[in-house]
Design an enzyme around this catalytic site. Sequence first.
Site, mmCIF file in Angstrom:
data_model
loop_
_atom_site.group_PDB
_atom_site.id
_atom_site.type_symbol
_atom_site.label_atom_id
_atom_site.label_comp_id
_atom_site.label_asym_id
_atom_site.label_seq_id
_atom_site.Cartn_x
_atom_site.Cartn_y
_atom_site.Cartn_z
ATOM 1 N N THR A 181 0.866 -1.193 0.000
ATOM 2 C CA THR A 181 0.000 0.000 0.000
ATOM 3 C C THR A 181 0.895 1.233 0.000
ATOM 4 O O THR A 181 2.048 1.167 0.424
ATOM 5 C CB THR A 181 -0.888 0.039 1.256
ATOM 6 O OG1 THR A 181 -0.033 0.054 2.392
ATOM 7 C CG2 THR A 181 -1.814 -1.158 1.326
ATOM 8 N N GLU A 326 -5.862 -3.458 -1.560
ATOM 9 C CA GLU A 326 -6.335 -4.653 -0.850
ATOM 10 C C GLU A 326 -7.432 -5.385 -1.610
ATOM 11 O O GLU A 326 -7.860 -6.467 -1.217
ATOM 12 C CB GLU A 326 -6.875 -4.260 0.542
ATOM 13 C CG GLU A 326 -5.824 -3.786 1.524
ATOM 14 C CD GLU A 326 -5.521 -2.286 1.427
ATOM 15 O OE1 GLU A 326 -5.758 -1.705 0.349
ATOM 16 O OE2 GLU A 326 -5.044 -1.719 2.421
ATOM 17 N N LYS A 434 -14.586 17.283 10.845
ATOM 18 C CA LYS A 434 -15.671 17.145 11.821
ATOM 19 C C LYS A 434 -16.051 18.528 12.316
ATOM 20 O O LYS A 434 -15.267 19.197 12.969
ATOM 21 C CB LYS A 434 -15.218 16.292 13.003
ATOM 22 C CG LYS A 434 -14.855 14.888 12.603
ATOM 23 C CD LYS A 434 -14.725 13.981 13.824
ATOM 24 C CE LYS A 434 -14.196 12.638 13.369
ATOM 25 N NZ LYS A 434 -12.727 12.584 13.282
ATOM 26 N N TRP A 439 -20.117 15.626 9.888
ATOM 27 C CA TRP A 439 -19.004 15.546 8.945
ATOM 28 C C TRP A 439 -19.254 16.404 7.717
ATOM 29 O O TRP A 439 -20.313 16.321 7.101
ATOM 30 C CB TRP A 439 -18.809 14.087 8.477
ATOM 31 C CG TRP A 439 -18.299 13.170 9.542
ATOM 32 C CD1 TRP A 439 -17.749 13.543 10.740
ATOM 33 C CD2 TRP A 439 -18.297 11.749 9.528
ATOM 34 N NE1 TRP A 439 -17.399 12.434 11.460
ATOM 35 C CE2 TRP A 439 -17.718 11.313 10.749
ATOM 36 C CE3 TRP A 439 -18.700 10.793 8.616
ATOM 37 C CZ2 TRP A 439 -17.549 9.962 11.064
ATOM 38 C CZ3 TRP A 439 -18.533 9.448 8.929
ATOM 39 C CH2 TRP A 439 -17.962 9.042 10.131
HETATM 40 P P1 AMP Z 1 -4.765 2.489 -3.204
HETATM 41 O O1 AMP Z 1 -4.761 1.322 -2.314
HETATM 42 O O2 AMP Z 1 -3.493 3.257 -3.194
HETATM 43 O O3 AMP Z 1 -5.209 2.141 -4.568
HETATM 44 O O4 AMP Z 1 -5.812 3.519 -2.613
HETATM 45 C C1 AMP Z 1 -7.135 3.143 -2.363
HETATM 46 C C2 AMP Z 1 -7.899 4.348 -1.882
HETATM 47 O O5 AMP Z 1 -7.973 5.336 -2.909
HETATM 48 C C3 AMP Z 1 -9.346 4.057 -1.554
HETATM 49 O O6 AMP Z 1 -9.490 3.482 -0.289
HETATM 50 C C4 AMP Z 1 -9.964 5.436 -1.660
HETATM 51 O O7 AMP Z 1 -9.717 6.203 -0.498
HETATM 52 C C5 AMP Z 1 -9.195 6.049 -2.795
HETATM 53 N N1 AMP Z 1 -9.955 5.917 -4.043
HETATM 54 C C6 AMP Z 1 -9.792 5.015 -5.017
HETATM 55 N N2 AMP Z 1 -10.664 5.238 -6.020
HETATM 56 C C7 AMP Z 1 -11.401 6.315 -5.665
HETATM 57 C C8 AMP Z 1 -12.479 7.037 -6.264
HETATM 58 N N3 AMP Z 1 -12.960 6.735 -7.458
HETATM 59 N N4 AMP Z 1 -12.995 8.072 -5.572
HETATM 60 C C9 AMP Z 1 -12.518 8.425 -4.353
HETATM 61 N N5 AMP Z 1 -11.508 7.789 -3.752
HETATM 62 C C10 AMP Z 1 -10.946 6.744 -4.390
#
Ligand code: AMP
Length: 542
Positions: A181, A326, A434, A439
């Site tokens: 990650t 994940e 917040k 929120w």
């Molecule tokens: P990653 O594991 O680096 O791919 O990041 C995943 C995170 O990116 C998710 O848990 C979201 O917080 C954010 N994310 C991915 N796609 C979107 C989307 N279309 N809109 C808003 N947030 C997103």
Amino acid sequence: MDTPLLISSQIEFAARFFNSVEVVTRTVEGPIHRSSWGETARRAKQLANALQAMGIKRGDRVATLAWNTHRHLEVYFAVSSFGAVLHTINPRLPLDQLRYVVDHAEDVALFFDTTFLKLAQFLAAQPNPLRHYVALTDAAHLPADSGIQGLRDYEGLIADESDQFTWPTFDENTASSLCYTSGTAGFPKGVLYSHRSTVIHSYAICMADALGICTADVTLPVVPMFHVNAWGIPYATAMTGSKLVLPGPGLDPVNLLELIETEKATNLLGVPTVWMALLNHARAQGKKMTSVKKVVIGGSACPPYMIEAWEKEHDARVIHAWGMTEMSPVGTTGVLLPQHEALPDAERFAFKRKQGRPVFGVDLRLVDDDGAVVAHDGKTSGHLQVRGPWVAGSYYKRERDEAHQDGWFYTGDIATIDPDSYMQITDRSKDVIKSGGEWVSSIDLENAAMSHPSVQHAAAIGLPHPKWQERPLLIVVKAPGKDVSQEELHKFLQTKLVKWWLPDAIEFIDALPLGATGKVLKRELRTKFADYKLPEAADRPS
Ligand code: AMP
């Protein structure tokens, strides 16, 4: 028949049935390189023979630091099909995290693009588990005096190897690849994918109502192969024989526009920041991207203006998708139900802004702080949880894990789900603002700001407030050549947002800090603006 789902079957299928379908790359060395699925498969076998000669064994972790190229694609299929584990490292990781992931994964070999020579040299200069270093280039471009002992060039490594290799058969639950990650807090966590999860995820994203990858497509993934397997595109395009166009290191709008035009790309995939630059460039050049039919946008929230720009200026359909490392990563896609597709534009776009509905295989729900399920009424927000066959059940070699509970994975996202099951992300849980016990959705606030023609990019953060706990500060990057004042922008926002979501202050900066995967680093913004004083008189508008 009890046939295991293995990645080797995807590349074998591509070689047999889509032998001559092209794989086109903008190389690190500069020129365009033309290959095919058949050649990819043959060279993957040559590499498998080389891996064997290097003493690499099944289960060993083999790392890459590489762009989207034909060579990286060959490494993808060779390593996993061979039974080793492909560890794609994000080259944008800070150095301490880079060292950490190599140690943690116990990588035995590193294949890297010459762009990342300094990173390879950094690793080679200290104790680490790596035994082999291979530069993904030919002898002519192999860096001289690299200081890396035993450094080989990829072309030389595979040149004399046979293109005959029988892929081994093994349990489909065997690990195939590993991705960490992006680690916005603490050290990155490893997510291990299996052959089974990867193949099932590939089937899922090919579905017409998911990402719809198919033979007729010319697919251009701008999303990097060093992050979550480029959303599964290498596997899905092999399975469907889609022509693949790989942009290499050229993520700039000039290279992308050229590739789109010359290769007639139909299907693009990437994060919003990439499209921001491309759309601006195309507009400045007065170009319409006529070949593009579909643009998959995810990784962070897609600003509303971007959906409209693709549809209205380029006749391309936007699929807003959501997922995570994940989750292999795809969770939801914004393909609309027929009754919403038929709505007038203003209402239809409101649905397209959402992150979409789950793909078959993904189950999702919202819970409150105590873990109780909350209403899916489109208004109540809660912690988003998911489960399914391509959702990781735990982190790699990690004992403590608060994210997995009761068979569900806590995504860390805050969302609403409406009665038609469209999910909408309102925030990362650590980014929510917040205010007075409620929120403020930073994504809604940012989207409202980005719908102003003079705003290119925006981020909202919460700052401490004596009465309301936190109030929003909006940080804005102006669009190139455009101007807007704080007062004008505030007035504009008043027409878009409920009053108490309006920012207490607006600041302009030149660029927002972006993390390793193109997401805005809110943590950095919070540090930068830690001493910022909201206007004295500021009170929460009711
Ligand atoms: P990653 O594991 O680096 O791919 O990041 C995943 C995170 O990116 C998710 O848990 C979201 O917080 C954010 N994310 C991915 N796609 C979107 C989307 N279309 N809109 C808003 N947030 C997103």
